[in-house]
Design an enzyme around this catalytic site. Structure first.
Site, PDB file in Angstrom:
ATOM      1  N   CYS A 101       0.795  -1.233   0.000  1.00 45.50           N
ATOM      2  CA  CYS A 101       0.000   0.000   0.000  1.00 45.50           C
ATOM      3  C   CYS A 101       0.830   1.287   0.000  1.00 45.50           C
ATOM      4  O   CYS A 101       0.272   2.364  -0.177  1.00 45.50           O
ATOM      5  CB  CYS A 101      -0.952   0.009   1.199  1.00 45.50           C
ATOM      6  SG  CYS A 101      -1.942  -1.488   1.310  1.00 45.50           S
ATOM      7  N   HIS A 362      -8.877   3.410  -2.809  1.00 41.40           N
ATOM      8  CA  HIS A 362      -7.502   3.024  -2.510  1.00 41.40           C
ATOM      9  C   HIS A 362      -6.961   2.095  -3.600  1.00 41.40           C
ATOM     10  O   HIS A 362      -6.906   0.880  -3.418  1.00 41.40           O
ATOM     11  CB  HIS A 362      -7.473   2.344  -1.127  1.00 41.40           C
ATOM     12  CG  HIS A 362      -6.137   1.815  -0.711  1.00 41.40           C
ATOM     13  ND1 HIS A 362      -4.935   2.334  -1.146  1.00 41.40           N
ATOM     14  CD2 HIS A 362      -5.811   0.789   0.127  1.00 41.40           C
ATOM     15  CE1 HIS A 362      -3.931   1.656  -0.592  1.00 41.40           C
ATOM     16  NE2 HIS A 362      -4.441   0.705   0.180  1.00 41.40           N
ATOM     17  N   CYS A 392      -0.636   2.273   6.336  1.00 40.89           N
ATOM     18  CA  CYS A 392      -0.251   0.929   6.764  1.00 40.89           C
ATOM     19  C   CYS A 392       0.029   0.113   5.518  1.00 40.89           C
ATOM     20  O   CYS A 392      -0.363   0.487   4.402  1.00 40.89           O
ATOM     21  CB  CYS A 392      -1.339   0.293   7.617  1.00 40.89           C
ATOM     22  SG  CYS A 392      -2.917   0.049   6.776  1.00 40.89           S
ATOM     23  N   GLY A 394       0.238  -3.933   3.882  1.00 42.90           N
ATOM     24  CA  GLY A 394      -0.025  -5.354   3.987  1.00 42.90           C
ATOM     25  C   GLY A 394       1.249  -6.131   4.251  1.00 42.90           C
ATOM     26  O   GLY A 394       2.293  -5.830   3.670  1.00 42.90           O
TER      27      GLY A 394
END
Length: 407
Positions: A101, A362, A392, A394
């Site tokens: 991300c 996103h 954050c 993954g």
């Protein structure tokens, strides 16, 4: 004003400056504006705009890094095709990067570091994702090493993202009500910003062809089509949990699955001045940090202090934050942990002033670059100077970047 803030506001010839930051609209996967548009076509448009809008000779672009999480055929070929089709010379190299991300921010950071080291003078950090074409079962491998999976935290990297959200909510006692309140605010802020045309300066309208019974029609994609007006905590409370029967994460308080691209053109300040390029901002620093995979959403709560420590900045030195809303549970936790107020209605809060990924979307590889375009747009509109972007990641990480508005 702290000494560290004063220092980053100074202008030096060896600064890494932002010449342009643009994004496409973000559209709903499989049913939005880009549902029939391949990722390399969206990327081609934003890459072309970065140099044509600034009147930069594309031959002066020395490197391009593109964040892309779900790349078909390895990714680099599609990015290379996009750059060539955008009119960037064959001699300009390109690579793709996947830090989940934060891939878009990682791309920008890598270009900035190449400029800082003297390796290049001008480059583009970008991000793209078509979750229409790249997301789902087709992107999954057929298995993993049993030996590696004997390590519990390695196996935790495979926990579905929705379950990591539930883990954060359970570990830190974050209620469904609080998550829905956070998510509703995201929708309300994004809807208000969209109504006021505040996103317009950062969005490049892109004309695409959509499949239809008459053989296809041209369509201008210029608005984030996931933004919904009228969402309230009460309306979200009616939605069923998506990942656990007794869970608190659902379709309305999680980030949207989206398509889109963004590109940031960076240069050494002395070179930008010499070429007469517009300077809209400054890259200060970026840092990534690891966290336990089972609660990957806590990443920004650790990445933001990490980058502030590296720069000597305090939380009070930051005018506002763009924290990616992978899930309301984790974004809310990070705000609470860092002492960032998040309950303000209206468009003048401290975090995600114009809404976040819950409302806007996103596209995984794009978001890190998209946040920079949005942050600079907000900073110019609100006459602010210093902002932080964070997300954050993954598999258990967080990343954060510090930027200065110079518009």
């Amino acid at each position: 004003m702290s000494a560290a803030r004063s220092k980053i506001l100074e202008k030096h010839d060896d600064d890494v400056v932002i010449v342009s930051a643009i994004r496409s609209a973000l559209t709903k996967s499989k049913k939005g504006g880009f549902k029939d548009t391949r990722p390399e076509e969206i990327l081609m448009n934003v890459l072309k705009h970065t140099y044509t809008s600034t009147k930069l000779d594309p031959a002066l672009i020395e490197d391009i890094v593109v964040g892309n999480v779900l790349p078909p055929s390895g990714g680099a070929s599609a990015a290379r095709m996009a750059a060539i089709a955008a009119g960037i010379p064959i001699a300009t190299p390109i690579t793709t990067v996947n830090r989940q991300c934060s891939s878009g921010l990682t791309a920008v950071s890598q270009i900035a570091n190449s400029i800082k080291s003297g390796q290049i003078d001008i480059g583009i950090g970008a991000g793209v994702e078509s979750m229409t074409f790249g997301y789902g079962a087709g992107a999954m491998p057929d298995g993993y090493s049993e030996l590696v999976l004997e390590n519990q935290e390695a196996e935790d990297c495979l926990i579905p993202m929705g379950i990591t959200s539930e883990n954060v909510a359970a570990d830190y006692n974050i209620s469904r009500e609080a998550q829905d309140t956070f998510a509703a605010l995201s929708f309300q802020k994004a809807a208000a910003a969209q109504k006021a045309n505040l996103f317009e300066p950062e969005i490049l309208p892109i004309r695409v062809k959509q499949v239809s019974p008459d053989g296809g029609k041209q369509f201008l994609v210029e608005h984030d089509d996931g933004v919904r007006d009228g969402v309230t905590a009460q309306s979200l409370a009616k939605l069923k949990p998506a990942f656990k029967k007794d869970g608190s994460t659902h379709a309305g308080n999680a980030s949207q699955v989206s398509d889109g691209a963004a590109a940031v053109l960076l240069a050494r300040r002395s070179v930008a001045k010499k070429l007469g390029l517009p300077i809209v901002g400054k890259f200060v620093a970026a840092q990534a940090v690891g966290v336990p995979p089972r609660i990957m959403g806590v990443g920004p709560a650790f990445a933001i202090p990490h980058v502030l420590k590296k720069t000597g900045l305090q939380m009070s030195d930051i005018d506002f934050f763009e924290i990616n809303e992978a899930f309301a549970s984790q974004a809310l936790f990070c705000c609470e942990q860092l002492g960032i107020p998040w309950k303000e209605a209206g468009l003048n809060g401290k975090v995600n002033r114009w809404g976040g990924a819950i409302a806007i979307g996103h596209p995984l590889g794009c978001t890190g670059a998209r946040q920079i375009a949005t942050g600079l747009n907000i900073a110019k509109h609100d006459n602010e100077k210093v902002f932080v972007t964070s997300m954050c990641i993954g598999s258990g990480m967080g990343m954060a970047g510090v930027f200065v508005n110079e518009q």
